[in-house]
Write an enzyme that holds these catalytic residues in place. Sequence first.
Site, PDB file in Angstrom:
ATOM      1  CB  SER A 242      40.824  38.317  35.183  1.00 17.30           C
ATOM      2  OG  SER A 242      40.429  39.673  35.029  1.00 17.30           O
ATOM      3  CE  LYS A 243      33.474  35.183  36.720  1.00 15.94           C
ATOM      4  NZ  LYS A 243      32.610  34.776  35.631  1.00 15.94           N
ATOM      5  NE  ARG A 244      40.831  43.173  35.729  1.00 19.07           N
ATOM      6  CZ  ARG A 244      41.656  43.401  34.716  1.00 19.07           C
ATOM      7  NH1 ARG A 244      41.435  44.395  33.898  1.00 19.07           N
ATOM      8  NH2 ARG A 244      42.733  42.660  34.548  1.00 19.07           N
TER       9      ARG A 244
END
Length: 496
Positions: free
Chosen positions: A260-262
């Site tokens: 994910s973006k993380r």
Amino acid sequence: MCDCCNDEVRVRFAPSPTGRLHLGGARTAIFNWAFARSMGGKFILRIEDTDPTRSTDENREVILRALKWMGLDYDEGPDVGGEYGPYLQTQRTDTYQEALQELIDKGAVYPCFCTKETLDAKRAAAEAEGRAYEGYDRTCRDLDPAEAKARMEAGEPFVWRLKVPLDHGPIAFDDAVYGHTEFPAEVMDDMIVVRSDGSPTYNFAVVCDDTNMKITHVIRGDDHLSNTPRQILIYEALERPIPTFAHLSMILGPDGKKLSKRHGATSVEEYRDRGYLPDAFNNYLALLGWSLDGETTIIPRDVLCSKFSLDHITKKDAVFDEAKLDWMNGMYIRSMDPATWVDACRPYLVEAGANEADINANHGYYEKMYALVGERLTHLTEVSEKLAYLFWGPEVKLDEKSVTKVLKKEGCRADEVLPAVRDILADESIPWETAALEAEVEKLVEKLDLKKKFVFQPIRVAVCGNMVSPPLFESIELLSRADVLARIETTIAEVF
Ligand code: GLU
């Protein structure tokens, strides 16, 4: 040709334009494209834009641009046309109507008048009694046809539901990745195929499109695995051939959690903007779940296109490791030819201080810069900083730390070295090229009886502004004599 049926292989990438193209989607696109190419088949782009609240034209354009950047050329698609178009679901409404009519004529669907409130109440009651809600209870399945017709004619809202055969055994298919897979048919409720506003549901639209577009292999993320039995029921109701399914495992971040973006940039365009080469990016993504022989890592585009096969896809979750992508990007940069490198670096060269017209007019000059940095780049973006000193003209931007550590270092005699070097470089009888200039400066090293670095490092700082720079004399050769001399003069004047 398809191994099992001799049909031309036709695969599709079917993104929903509800966001940017992310790594998972990009990987699905590569697998479809590479499979089509390796089988001499067709790769089709279909935009699944039936969700009006989340689909946007801008996202569609971004997806198209991302695929172009990756070089995944599609044989049929929204902007290239094709025999089985249109390739936007919102433009295929009549095909869904035709398929619905076919199902009505076969008696495979029925109108259902149950309101949302009624269904919600049944669900709530089941939950209150501690029973699992088993889906739609088929209330309208056995309505008297005359009554159903009358209610439809009276304008009562209704949806069309699929009449799942009650005696259907397990829904089984041989997934090219997961192997033999079965779902019990009993748990499939009579799903809606067309909503009360006439719009098709996701599963219905996908099956209609895949059969009408003669798709032979559906290669997609395994988040769609649970849709597959439902889609198979629709194929069966339509009496159309069921394609081969290949579900791709998830991509995880290095921490084992879903990517994910993380974990950093996740959209393709972000990777483009961070200076990755499309071929390196594709090569790395192709290895997320597929392997050529279990060990080869550098797999150029043409090899991918000829050697990709479904039986080398693993169902193990793939781990995205940006450090490996970086390594691969560096490898691809090192294998570029200088002319291609200049064109790929254009925006970064401009950021460094070059101008487009000059790059066009003096391409060969810029190609020489590849020798300065090509071996050392991980991302093309680094060019804008690493080569900026070549575009300062007669000025030099001295890095303070380098001045202190190199020019002002006690006992290093930089105040003696720089004027002597200036005199050598001012001597027009010495050809302005790396080997000759370096040889002359070497003589100075001997004459002054200094360590080589005490001569070379002051020159580096005075000419390139920093004690860390690409190769010194190669850099000097790319600068003009006048500019180099001016920089040395300025440094002498400013520092001593
Ligand atoms: N539109 C779906 C998605 O973006 C893909 C559907 C499919 O491949 O069957 O997830």
